[in-house]
Design an enzyme around this catalytic site. Structure first.
Site, PDB file in Angstrom:
ATOM      1  N   PRO A   2       1.659  -0.315   3.056  1.00  0.00           N
ATOM      2  CA  PRO A   2       2.046  -0.357   4.484  1.00  0.00           C
ATOM      3  C   PRO A   2       3.133   0.675   4.773  1.00  0.00           C
ATOM      4  O   PRO A   2       4.127   0.751   4.066  1.00  0.00           O
ATOM      5  CB  PRO A   2       2.583  -1.776   4.662  1.00  0.00           C
ATOM      6  CG  PRO A   2       2.047  -2.550   3.498  1.00  0.00           C
ATOM      7  CD  PRO A   2       1.898  -1.574   2.379  1.00  0.00           C
ATOM      8  N   GLU A   3       2.908   1.476   5.787  1.00  0.00           N
ATOM      9  CA  GLU A   3       3.878   2.498   6.180  1.00  0.00           C
ATOM     10  C   GLU A   3       4.608   2.023   7.433  1.00  0.00           C
ATOM     11  O   GLU A   3       4.292   0.970   7.983  1.00  0.00           O
ATOM     12  CB  GLU A   3       3.134   3.814   6.461  1.00  0.00           C
ATOM     13  CG  GLU A   3       2.355   4.347   5.277  1.00  0.00           C
ATOM     14  CD  GLU A   3       3.194   5.278   4.398  1.00  0.00           C
ATOM     15  OE1 GLU A   3       4.411   5.396   4.646  1.00  0.00           O
ATOM     16  OE2 GLU A   3       2.618   5.882   3.480  1.00  0.00           O
TER      17      GLU A   3
END
Ligand SMILES: [Zn+2]
Length: 271
Positions: A2-3
Site C-alpha cells: 500500500p502506497e
C-alpha cells in the site's frame, strides 16, 4: 505494497464514520511488526476524535492518546458494523460503538502502536524523519528545489528516500519523473528550478489522481469499506518495459536503481 494514495483512500473511507465513536474493546491477533505498547484494555472507553495521516501512517486520535497504524507490505483496514469472527490473518480489531476497525495483514509487516500523545518518543521516532506531505500546502516548490540541491544521489533515489517528500513510492516516482520529463538517474542537485517545479507539480498530480481513482497498486486492495480495489494505476511507463511510450512511441526502458525497477522513456526523459 500500500502506497500513500491507498492509505489516504483508506483513511477517507472510514474517518467520518468512526469519529465520535467510543472504543468498546481492542483485540490483538498474532504479533505485528511492533508491539501495541499498552494493555489493549487501556483504550476501552476512549472516544475517537479524528483520523489523520502522516506519510503512510494513519493516526487514530483518541480523547486520551492515539493509535498509529501502518499497513506494512500487505495490510488492509476494513471498518464494518459486523465483520464476523476474525480470520487467521486478522491481527487487530478495534471494536467501537460505530463498528469494528479490523486490520487484515497476511505478512504481518503492519503495525498498530499506541502512544499517550503526539510528542511521545514512539511517535517522534516513527514520524520525525518524514519529509513534506505532497498533497498539502506545506509542500512548497521553492523548498523542494532547495532540498534537492543538497542531494547528490539520483533524483529517483531521493524521492524514494522519503525525507524530502513522503509518499512517492516506486511506481509514483517513475510516473512523476516521466510527466516532468526528467531522467531518473540525474543527480538531484543538478535539477534547475524550472525542472524542479515541473517535478513538484507532477508529483502532486500523479498522487492526487491516484487518490481520486481509489488509489490501488495492489490488485487485491480493498479500502476500509470493503470495496474491491477497482483501480489499477493508469501507468504511462511503470511496468511497461519494451512497450511504446504513450507520448512518442519510443520503447520504454527498464533499469535497476538500488534494487528497485525504474521505468522511463529514453526520448522524453533525456536529462
Ligand atoms: Zn517518450
Amino acid at each position: 505494497m500500500p502506497e500513500l494514495p491507498e492509505v489516504e483512500v483508506t483513511r477517507r473511507s472510514f474517518a467520518d464514520r468512526i469519529t465520535g465513536a467510543t472504543v468498546v474493546s481492542a483485540r490483538l491477533g498474532k504479533p505485528l511488526r511492533w508491539p501495541l505498547g499498552v494493555d489493549p484494555q487501556h483504550v476501552a472507553g476512549r472516544r475517537v476524535t479524528g483520523v489523520g495521516r502522516r506519510g503512510k501512517y494513519l493516526l487514530l486520535h483518541l480523547d486520551e492518546g492515539l493509535l498509529l497504524m501502518h499497513l506494512g507490505m500487505s495490510g488492509s483496514l476494513r471498518f464494518a458494523h459486523d465483520p464476523g469472527s476474525a480470520g487467521r490473518h486478522d491481527h487487530f480489531d478495534l471494536v467501537t460503538t460505530a463498528g469494528v476497525l479490523r486490520l487484515h495483514d497476511p505478512r504481518r509487516f503492519g503495525a498498530v502502536v499506541w502512544a499517550p500523545h503526539e510528542l511521545d518518543e514512539r511517535v517522534v521516532r516513527l514520524l520525525g524523519g518524514l519529509g513534506a506531505e505532497p498533497l498539502e500546502d506545506g509542500f512548497d516548490a521553492g523548498r523542494f528545489h532547495a532540498a534537492l540541491r543538497e542531494r547528490r544521489a539520483p533524483i529517483k533515489q531521493v524521492l524514494l528516500a522519503g525525507d524530502v517528500v513522503v509518499g512517492v513510492g516506486n511506481i509514483y516516482a517513475s510516473e512523476a519523473l516521466f510527466h516532468a520529463g526528467i531522467r531518473p538517474t540525474v543527480r538531484a542537485a543538478r535539477l534547475s528550478r524550472p525542472r524542479a517545479d515541473r517535478l513538484h507539480a507532477a508529483i502532486r498530480e500523479v498522487l492526487q489522481r491516484a487518490v481520486e481513482q481509489g488509489g490501488s497498486t495492489l490488485r487485491d486492495f480493498a479500502n476500509a469499506m470493503g470495496d474491491a480495489g477497482h483501480f489499477q494505476l493508469q501507468a504511462a511507463v511503470y511496468g511497461r518495459a519494451g512497450q511504446p511510450c504513450p507520448v512518442c512511441g519510443t520503447p520504454v526502458r527498464q533499469i535497476r536503481q538500488g534494487q528497485r525497477s525504474t521505468f522511463y522513456c529514453p526520448n522524453c526523459q533525456r536529462g
